[in-house]
Design an enzyme around this catalytic site. Structure first.
Site, PDB file in Angstrom:
ATOM      1  NE  ARG A  26      -4.304  -1.456   0.252  1.00 53.77           N
ATOM      2  CZ  ARG A  26      -5.400  -1.389   1.010  1.00 53.77           C
ATOM      3  NH1 ARG A  26      -5.579  -0.382   1.834  1.00 53.77           N
ATOM      4  NH2 ARG A  26      -6.316  -2.321   0.915  1.00 53.77           N
ATOM      5  NE  ARG A  30      -7.449   5.241   2.421  1.00 47.58           N
ATOM      6  CZ  ARG A  30      -8.217   4.315   2.987  1.00 47.58           C
ATOM      7  NH1 ARG A  30      -9.464   4.586   3.290  1.00 47.58           N
ATOM      8  NH2 ARG A  30      -7.732   3.126   3.268  1.00 47.58           N
ATOM      9  NE  ARG A  39      -9.969   8.780  -2.772  1.00 47.26           N
ATOM     10  CZ  ARG A  39     -10.460   8.429  -1.600  1.00 47.26           C
ATOM     11  NH1 ARG A  39     -10.606   7.159  -1.309  1.00 47.26           N
ATOM     12  NH2 ARG A  39     -10.780   9.335  -0.710  1.00 47.26           N
ATOM     13  CG  ASP A  76      -8.873  -3.432  -4.220  1.00 46.43           C
ATOM     14  OD1 ASP A  76      -8.271  -2.798  -3.339  1.00 46.43           O
ATOM     15  OD2 ASP A  76      -9.638  -4.380  -3.970  1.00 46.43           O
ATOM     16  CE1 TYR A 152     -12.754  -7.759   1.900  1.00 45.86           C
ATOM     17  CE2 TYR A 152     -11.199  -9.452   1.231  1.00 45.86           C
ATOM     18  CZ  TYR A 152     -11.515  -8.361   2.000  1.00 45.86           C
ATOM     19  OH  TYR A 152     -10.591  -7.857   2.885  1.00 45.86           O
TER      20      TYR A 152
END
Ligand code: CP3
Length: 344
Positions: A26, A30, A39, A76, A152
């Site tokens: 990562r 952010r 973004r 992702d 998921y």
């Protein structure tokens, strides 16, 4: 023209380096103001993933700032279900949401032959990156492992215990196997496309490997990864593969032996001496606590030094034990890289 030497690839081939190569899970994200700005320009997280110019831009941001030895494609693990026709949404503060798939009958809604339009956008990002990256920076392509992606898809989002997927796997192993098989095939296709577009190394993320007991770990974690590795090696024998079976614990050595992966990304709970032991047979990667990167300072420096020292002379890639968290001060990342590269 000869290929440039890429330190991270040499390490994955078993050659220890005086200063270990470094990248961070990562590393685009952010915690970087320039990521947040890009973004916002893209619209949302998924718009960013499917915009090759902007996805390449956010991949390059941490390389420009810190000069990592590797860039990881910005995408992702949940783009695979999205491309299969299980629509994905990301909502602020809630994480990913999908409409759950809970039975063999519902598997028919997945369309393995319809992934191309979305996968092509990711391949285009890879191709741009291989052109734009410095030659000695390794480009890592990735996907989620079938088990983790399935957790998921079955729950319709993240869950703390992966109970829905575990429940299906116990209740109806043949039906659950069909989902795992489908994901295995599509993931091989997806990773192979990334290699053809220019990825140098592949990483398979199995974030929830640790939620299974040994017999299920063998069936849903080790077996599909082994199959993916053998199919990928048949097509791309020179492309190293790293696996991240988070929470594998005492099963890690066997996992490496049976799957044939070239590198093992170790989570934060793996003891350093266990990493040194594993490094006798494979390249190891990891495993600084992401929260120590938030704290920074002398405590972080001390752990960077001790990891480097404990794994000196072994094939070792410096990384975190899990991804960077959003509250990480960017200057701590710079301090980490400087500390690691300082020859003492
Ligand atoms: O820089 C990189 O590492 C490359 C890009 C990357 C992302 N996700 C971008 C991302 C990679 C390799 C991943 C892997 C991923 N995605 C995993 C496996 C690794 C792990 O962390 O365990 C998993 C389980 C996912 C699924 C996922 N994606 C979740 C659960 C979430 C929500 C939680 C969160 O952190 O927001 C995401 C979102 C996501 N993926 C973000 C990023 C940068 C944050 C999105 C944003 O900008 O708001």
């Amino acid at each position: 023209m000869s290929k440039p030497t890429r330190k991270l690839i040499e390490t994955l081939k078993g050659k220890p380096q005086a200063v270990p190569p470094v990248w961070l899970m990562r590393q685009a994200g952010r915690y970087l103001p320039e990521y947040r700005a890009t973004r916002a320009k893209a619209g949302g997280f998924l718009d960013l993933c499917y915009n090759p110019a902007l996805a390449a831009e956010v991949t390059l941001q941490p390389i420009r700032r810190y000069g990592f030895d590797a860039a990881i494609l910005f995408a992702d693990i949940l783009l695979v279900p999205d491309a299969l026709g299980q629509p994905l949404g990301f909502y602020e503060g809630e994480g990913p949401k999908l409409s759950p798939i809970r039975s063999t009958a519902e598997l028919a809604s997945l369309k393995p032959d319809a992934t191309r339009p979305k996968f092509s956008l990711v391949f285009e990002t890879v191709a741009r990156l291989r052109q734009d990256l410095p030659h000695d920076t390794t480009l890592i392509g990735f996907c989620g492992a079938p088990w983790t992606v399935a957790t998921y898809m079955v729950a319709g989002g993240g869950s703390s215990d992966q109970a829905d997927a575990r429940g299906w796997a116990y209740r109806d192993p043949a039906g659950f196997q069909a989902l795992i098989d489908l994901l295995t095939d599509v993931s091989v296709d997806y990773l192979s496309g990334q290699v053809q577009a220019g990825a140098d190394v592949l990483q398979i993320f199995d974030t929830w490997a640790g939620s299974l007991p040994d017999t299920e770990f063998a069936r849903w974690v080790t077996a599909p990864t082994k199959l993916m590795v053998s199919k990928l090696k048949a097509k791309h024998p020179d492309v190293p593969i790293i696996a991240f079976p988070r929470g594998a614990g005492q099963q890690a050595a066997r996992f490496v032996r049976e799957t044939g992966v070239d590198g093992l990304s170790c989570d934060t709970s793996t003891p350093v001496d266990a990493m040194a032991g594993l490094a006798a047979t494979t390249c190891v990667q990891g495993n600084l606590d992401p929260l120590l990167l938030v704290a920074g300072g002398d405590a972080m420096d001390a752990r960077v030094d001790s990891l480097k020292q404990a794994l000196a002379g072994r094939p070792y890639i410096f990384n975190l034990g899990h991804g960077i968290v959003p509250q990480t001060p960017p200057e701590n990342v710079g301090r980490l890289v400087d500390r690691l590269r300082k020859t003492a």
